[in-house]
Structure formats: structure tokens, C-alpha cells
Motif scaffolding. Structure first.
Motif, short mmCIF file in Angstrom:
data_model
loop_
_atom_site.label_atom_id
_atom_site.label_comp_id
_atom_site.label_asym_id
_atom_site.label_seq_id
_atom_site.Cartn_x
_atom_site.Cartn_y
_atom_site.Cartn_z
N GLY A 36 14.99 -1.40 7.43
CA GLY A 36 14.26 -1.17 6.19
C GLY A 36 14.52 0.23 5.65
O GLY A 36 14.66 0.43 4.45
N ARG A 95 18.22 0.66 4.40
CA ARG A 95 18.51 -0.05 3.15
C ARG A 95 17.81 0.59 1.96
O ARG A 95 18.01 0.18 0.84
CB ARG A 95 18.06 -1.50 3.29
CG ARG A 95 19.02 -2.27 4.17
CD ARG A 95 18.58 -3.69 4.35
NE ARG A 95 19.43 -4.34 5.32
CZ ARG A 95 19.12 -5.48 5.92
NH1 ARG A 95 17.99 -6.07 5.61
NH2 ARG A 95 19.94 -6.02 6.78
N LYS A 130 2.12 -3.75 1.57
CA LYS A 130 2.79 -5.05 1.75
C LYS A 130 2.04 -5.92 2.75
O LYS A 130 2.51 -7.00 3.09
CB LYS A 130 4.22 -4.82 2.22
CG LYS A 130 5.08 -4.16 1.16
CD LYS A 130 6.46 -4.75 1.14
CE LYS A 130 6.98 -4.79 -0.26
NZ LYS A 130 8.00 -5.78 -0.45
N GLU A 144 9.59 -4.73 4.84
CA GLU A 144 10.33 -4.28 3.67
C GLU A 144 11.84 -4.43 3.86
O GLU A 144 12.37 -4.06 4.90
CB GLU A 144 10.13 -2.77 3.45
CG GLU A 144 8.76 -2.33 3.17
CD GLU A 144 8.75 -0.81 3.22
OE1 GLU A 144 8.84 -0.23 2.14
OE2 GLU A 144 8.71 -0.24 4.32
N ARG A 145 12.46 -4.90 2.81
CA ARG A 145 13.92 -4.91 2.71
C ARG A 145 14.64 -5.69 3.81
O ARG A 145 15.81 -5.46 4.05
CB ARG A 145 14.49 -3.48 2.65
CG ARG A 145 14.23 -2.80 1.31
CD ARG A 145 14.73 -1.38 1.30
NE ARG A 145 13.87 -0.52 2.07
CZ ARG A 145 12.76 0.02 1.58
NH1 ARG A 145 12.42 -0.17 0.34
NH2 ARG A 145 12.00 0.78 2.34
N GLU A 188 13.55 -10.13 1.19
CA GLU A 188 12.16 -10.58 0.99
C GLU A 188 11.74 -10.48 -0.48
O GLU A 188 11.07 -11.37 -1.01
CB GLU A 188 11.29 -9.76 1.95
CG GLU A 188 10.07 -9.08 1.42
CD GLU A 188 10.35 -7.63 0.95
OE1 GLU A 188 9.50 -7.12 0.21
OE2 GLU A 188 11.39 -7.04 1.29
N ASN A 189 12.18 -9.43 -1.18
CA ASN A 189 11.71 -9.26 -2.57
C ASN A 189 12.54 -10.08 -3.56
O ASN A 189 12.24 -10.12 -4.74
CB ASN A 189 11.72 -7.78 -2.95
CG ASN A 189 13.06 -7.13 -2.72
OD1 ASN A 189 13.93 -7.69 -2.05
ND2 ASN A 189 13.28 -5.97 -3.28
#
Ligand SMILES: Nc1ncnc2c1ncn2[C@@H]1O[C@H](COP(=O)(O)OP(=O)(O)OP(=O)(O)O)[C@@H](O)[C@H]1O
Ligand SMILES: [Mg+2]
Lengths: 359, 242
Positions: A14, A17, A192, B91-92, B130-131
Motif C-alpha cells: 500500500g 503504490r 477505510k 488501501e491500494r 480496491e478503489n
């Protein structure tokens, strides 16, 4: 253990990226290093340029060893001793092309002509030539020296800019990585709702925190490797001292200390924007006031008093001690202890403010 | 072992002025398919989250498989699967990375994670971040993550919201399969046809209280109406909910 590894992997991916994060944590500080390094590399040591007219005994008789030692601070250009050459030499000094001209007078007298236009340059050239003369005098007596003075000009006593910049900027980079890494991660994971989801998975809080700390440590060590690698390139010419590897435990403790600041920010802030802003407000002034960017020797008193309360001051100072000043455990242990204590206190406060979700 | 999988007694939860859950008690038997129905803001999600152990109740207790779900009980967490109303992803990470991460948190091998992705029809989206997933795809991934470790007890908060008719039917099949293997399923939904088709029993909630519990057929008969939708409207009124 398995969940620790998979969480670390998820966090690392994460992070990697997130181009903006990589840029700010890794590339941005490096840009500073490259920029400052290039900026200062030219006049890093204000070298005195002296024009020597004709023979000057003390200078000609300088042993090679001493000549080599002086090379960084003194550059001697020799011309013949004709009156024309002498006139030309004085002209060059007057115009500022050369810092001083030296001639042999009768009976061992040496005349040094400098320009009053630039007191700094004239001062340093006087200092360095004077020291050469002193040394020659002392050698001429044939006695072992009663007092010894290093044949260096005062300016060289201060650290070369790269020796100062690398530890400072590296500390700043580690601080940024720690604060932003934990603050933004915490807020965005909360937003999130992945934190709540993890609450419902059989993982311990230790695994989650441990994974984040692990990822940040790896990031910090990567920063360290890249920084030192870049700074030791011949262009920048960082000279590492023998105990440079002590920067590794220091980086680790610094990471923990700054992650705890990030944890506090992340526990408090509700949005990423708020976390980001608050982190900037804390990190940027701290970088300036702690002397990570430039020495505080000439800073006003209040700056120096403030800097005594900033963890980054101690990190940068200790980093400099081990990277460039050749100091050892004595310089880092107290700082490491202090950083860890700082981290413990802030983590405790953060855990009071911590929220799993926005509700 | 008793035959109740979930025992809820006297749950209350207050948010500021809102009494979100106001004395909820019910039981779900092993292998039962249980539905919680209610208008928006009725307190379904809050009730589920308390039962799952995500929130602390102000009052009351929830026991899952014989163990209290609050305070957090990691041993229990292995045995339950949860799909939250709002999906939660790392995330990501891509769809495949998400479910693999969850799988390894539960100690489940990677091929099981891939199989689950296949089951919810996300195979060709496995590399999508995911997004970049559509709402329904994210919903399906979220369900897959909830089921990846083969839990005994499954909680699904509006699982079919946002799904296309095909995905909805497929999910029904999946849930029925799981249920027929003896797993207990609790879901909330706003689709009365869905509740009627899937659920052994439903509880109708409003204003933080359970108004009525029974099999869909029972409720229809008791109230003398034609469908579960009529039951719902009759019990909870026709006005909008805040
Ligand atoms: N975190 C919170 N903070 C404050 N109030 C909340 C919070 N969560 C829920 N509420 C309130 O509690 C009540 C019940 O909410 P809940 O989410 O349980 O409803 P729901 O039945 O799941 O509704 P929906 O069908 O819309 O999902 C609502 O009035 C809501 O405004
Ligand atoms: Mg809800």
C-alpha cells in the motif's frame, strides 16, 4: 507470525503504490541532499588562493606531507620574481582574483599583501599563511614543539557541509517517514474502516502495530542506505567515520520516536488532510529549528533554546557524531535512550486518544 | 453443546440523543438462516455490530457459540465471518491481494482464497485495485473475505445491496449452500422477497426494538396480509425514517 507477515506485506504494498508518499519520504529528502550538496560543494572549503612571487623559502621548503594537508585550504600559484610579475600579482589581489600575494623580504621576512575589500577572505588567507610560517619557525629551532597548532585555518574546524548535511537531512527524512507513515496510515485505515475489520479478524493489536513499525523501519533503513550511498559518491565526498554503523540503531530509535508523534497525530486527526497538515506543521519548523538543514551556531538564542526541546535536534546531533565526527557509543546511547523514552510517553498518550473508528 | 448459536439478551446502545438499540433480545439456533428487517435507522447494523463484538453494548450481553463476544475474543473470531455494511479494504491492494491477506490472517491457504474469488465471480477482476472495483464488485469481494475461512457463524449486513440480479441470485445460491452445510447465517436486508426466500425466521425491528419474530409464513398469516412486504409496512408504518 503469519498474520504479522501478511499485514506487513499489505502495508508495504500500500505504501509503495502511493507515489506521493514515496516521493515525499524518499525522493524529496534526497532532492534536498543533492541540491544542498551541489550548492555547497564548490565553496565547501573556502580555499585561499595565494600568488607566490619568486622564491619564498618557507613555502618552497614545505614538506610534501604538509603541502598535501594544506591542499584543501591553500592553493599556491608561483610566478617568477620579476618586478612585472610582482605588479601583476598585486593587481590580481586588488581585483579579487587572488586572495593574497607573498614575497620574500630580506632576512626571512615574508610579505603578505591582501585586499581589505573582503575581510573574510583576507582573514582566512592571513590565518593560513601565518600558521605555515609559525610551523616553519618552530621547525627551524630544531626543538620538538612545545605547543602544537594544527596547520589549518579556522574555517576548516567547522564540518564540511556534506558532513553536516547528510546526518541532518537523513534525520529529517527519517523523522518525516516516521511521522507521516504512521499518522496517514492510521487515519486512512480508520477512514477505510479496515481497522474495524481487523478488529473482527483474529489478529492481535501487537501484530498490527508491529507490522507498521516493521515497515517503517525497513523504509528508514532504505532511506539511510540511499542517503549514505549518495553522499559518499565522489561528487559529494562524504567521509564516513569509523563508527558510522551506529547510525543504524539510532535510525531505529528515531523511527520509533517519530512514529509515536505520528501515532498521536493519527489518533487525534479525523481526516487525512488534518493529519497531513498537522504533521507538516510539526515537522517543517522542527527541521529548521533543530539545525537539520543548517548549523545553529549563528542562530539567535531563542532558536537554540527551542531546539533543545526538539527530538530531531538530538537525533541529528547524534547522527552527525557517529557519521562524521567519529564518536562512538557514548554519543548515541543517551540519545537512543531519550528517543525511546519519548516514544513510550507519546505512545501512551496516543493510546488514550486512539479510536478504532470515526464513530 | 446447546442448540442456540446466538443468544442476545437485553442489548441497549445509545449514541448521544439517539437510543439506537433499545432492549433487543433474541435467539438464533444452530444452522438457522435468520433475517433482521427494519427501516433505515432501525438499529439493525448497531445490533449486529454489538453481537459481532465490534461495539460494546451499554447494557445486555451477546453470546456466540456459547462465548461472550465482548470483550474481544480472538478464539471466537476464527469461527465467525463478518461482512460489514460499508466495505473495508486495505488501501491500494488488488482484489486478489485483499482476499489473500484476509486468508492468511485466518491461517487459510491461498488456493482457498482464489477459489472464493472464483465463487463470487471476481476471477477476471483479481488484479483490480480496491478503489477501481464497482460498488457491486466491492460488495462481492467483501462477502468473499467474510467467508474465506469457512466460518460456522456468518453475519452479513445488507449483502445484496448494490448487486445486479445475476449476482444476487448467485449469492442466494451460495448462502443457501453454506446454510445447508449446517452453518448459521444472520443477515439484514431491505428486500422482502429475499428474506422470504432465504430466511427460516425473521425479526422485524424499528426504533431499536424488535417488534415481531417468526417465520415469514407465520407472520403473513398472523397479520392476515399477502406478503412479507405488507407485514413489514404494517408493523413499521408508511412514513419516512430519518
Ligand atoms: N456511530 C454512530 N454515532 C451516532 N449515531 C449512530 C451511530 N451509528 C448509528 N447511529 C444512529 O443509530 C441509529 C441506528 O443506526 P443503524 O446503523 O443501526 O441503523 P440500520 O438499521 O442499520 O439502518 P440502515 O438500514 O440504514 O442500515 C440511527 O438513528 C443512527 O443515526
Ligand atoms: Mg445498517
Amino acid at each position: 507470525m503469519k498474520s504479522f507477515i501478511s499485514l506487513s506485506k499489505a502495508m508495504a504494498l500500500g505504501l509503495l503504490r502511493d507515489r506521493a508518499a514515496v516521493f515525499f519520504m524518499l525522493v524529496f529528502p534526497l532532492m534536498f541532499l543533492a541540491m544542498f550538496g551541489a550548492l555547497f560543494s564548490n565553496d565547501s572549503t573556502p580555499q585561499s588562493k595565494v600568488i607566490q612571487v619568486g622564491d619564498v623559502k618557507v613555502l618552497d621548503a614545505m614538506p610534501d606531507q604538509q603541502r598535501a594537508a594544506l591542499r584543501d585550504v591553500l592553493k599556491i600559484e608561483k610566478t617568477d620574481g620579476s618586478p612585472a610579475a610582482r605588479k601583476e600579482a598585486l593587481e590580481k589581489v586588488r581585483k579579487g582574483d587572488m586572495d593574497a600575494a607573498v614575497f620574500q623580504q630580506d632576512k626571512g621576512g615574508i610579505e603578505l599583501r591582501y585586499s581589505a575589500a573582503d575581510s573574510v577572505r583576507s582573514g582566512s588567507v592571513r590565518g593560513v599563511v601565518d600558521s605555515v610560517v609559525q610551523q616553519a619557525n618552530q621547525q627551524a629551532t630544531g626543538q620538538p614543539p612545545a605547543y602544537r597548532l594544527a596547520p589549518r585555518q579556522v574555517e576548516d574546524e567547522s564540518v564540511k557541509p556534506i558532513q553536516f548535511l547528510t546526518p541532518g537531512l537523513l534525520s529529517w527524512a527519517v523523522a518525516m517517514g516516521g511521522v507521516f507513515g504512521s499518522a496517514l496510515n492510521l487515519v486512512s485505515w480508520r477512514k477505510k474502516r479496515i481497522l474495524r475489520r481487523l478488529w473482527l479478524a483474529p489478529v492481535s493489536a501487537g501484530s498490527v502495530v508491529g507490522a507498521r513499525v516493521g515497515v517503517n523501519l525497513v523504509l528508514a533503513f532504505a532511506q539511510t542506505a540511499v542517503f549514505i550511498g549518495l553522499a559518499t559518491l565522489p561528487v559529494y565526498g562524504l567521509q564516513l567515520s569509523g563508527y558510522w554503523w551506529l547510525c543504524l540503531p539510532l535510525v531505529a530509535c528515531g523511527t520509533l520516536a517519530f512514529m509515536s508523534i505520528g501515532l498521536l497525530i493519527g489518533s487525534w486527526a479525523k481526516t487525512e488532510e488534518a493529519a497531513n497538515g498537522l504533521a507538516q506543521i510539526i515537522i517543517l519548523p522542527m527541521a529548521f529549528l533543530s539545525g537539520s538543514f543548517f548549523p545553529l551556531d549563528v542562530a539567535p538564542d531563542w532558536v537554540r533554546s527551542v531546539s533543545e526541546f526538539l527530538p530531531l535536534t538530538y537525533l541529528a546531533e547524534a547522527m552527525q557524531s557517529v557519521l562524521s565526527r567519529g564518536e562512538s557509543w557514548g554519543a548515541v546511547l543517551p540519545v537512543m535512550g531519550g528517543l525511546l523514552a519519548f516514544a513510550a510517553v507519546l505512545t501512551l498518550i496516543a493510546s488514550r486518544l486512539f479510536r478504532w473508528d470515526d464513530a | 453443546m446447546t442448540d442456540t448459536a446466538i443468544t442476545v439478551e437485553g442489548l441497549r446502545k445509545r449514541y448521544g440523543d439517539t437510543q439506537a438499540v433499545d432492549g433487543v433480545s433474541f435467539e438464533v439456533k444452530h444452522g438457522e438462516f435468520y433475517g433482521i428487517l427494519g427501516p433505515n435507522g432501525a438499529g439493525k447494523t448497531t445490533t449486529l455490530e454489538i453481537i459481532e463484538g465490534l461495539r460494546e453494548p451499554d447494557e445486555g450481553t451477546a453470546r456466540l457459540l456459547g462465548e461472550a463476544s465482548w470483550p474481544r475474543n480472538p478464539a471466537l473470531l476464527h469461527r465467525i465471518g463478518v461482512q460489514l455494511q460499508a466495505s473495508a479494504f486495505f488501501e491500494r491492494l488488488s482484489a486478489r491481494e485483499q482476499i489473500h491477506t484476509f486468508a492468511s490472517l485466518y491461517g487459510v491457504p491461498g488456493d482457498r482464497a482464489d477459489a472464493m474469488l472464483e465463487t463470487v465471480g471476481l476471477n477476471d477482476k483479481s488484479g483490480t485495485r480496491e478503489n477501481k472495483l464497482s460498488g457491486g464488485q466491492a460488495q462481492r469481494l467483501s462477502i468473499a473475505c467474510a467467508l474465506v475461512h469457512d466460518p460456522e457463524l456468518v453475519f452479513l449486513d445488507e449483502p445484496t445491496t448494490g448487486l445486479d440480479p445475476q449476482a444476487r441470485r448467485n449469492l442466494w445460491d451460495l448462502l443457501r449452500t453454506i446454510n445447508s452445510e449446517g452453518r448459521t447465517v444472520v443477515l439484514t436486508t431491505h428486500y422482502m422477497d429475499e428474506a422470504e426466500i432465504l430466511c427460516d425466521r425473521v425479526a422485524v425491528m424499528d426504533n431499536g426494538r424488535i417488534l415481531r419474530v417468526g417465520t415469514p409464513a407465520q407472520l403473513i398469516e398472523e397479520l392476515g396480509v399477502r406478503s412479507l412486504e405488507d407485514v413489514f409496512l404494517q408493523l413499521t408504518g408508511r412514513e419516512y425514517r430519518e
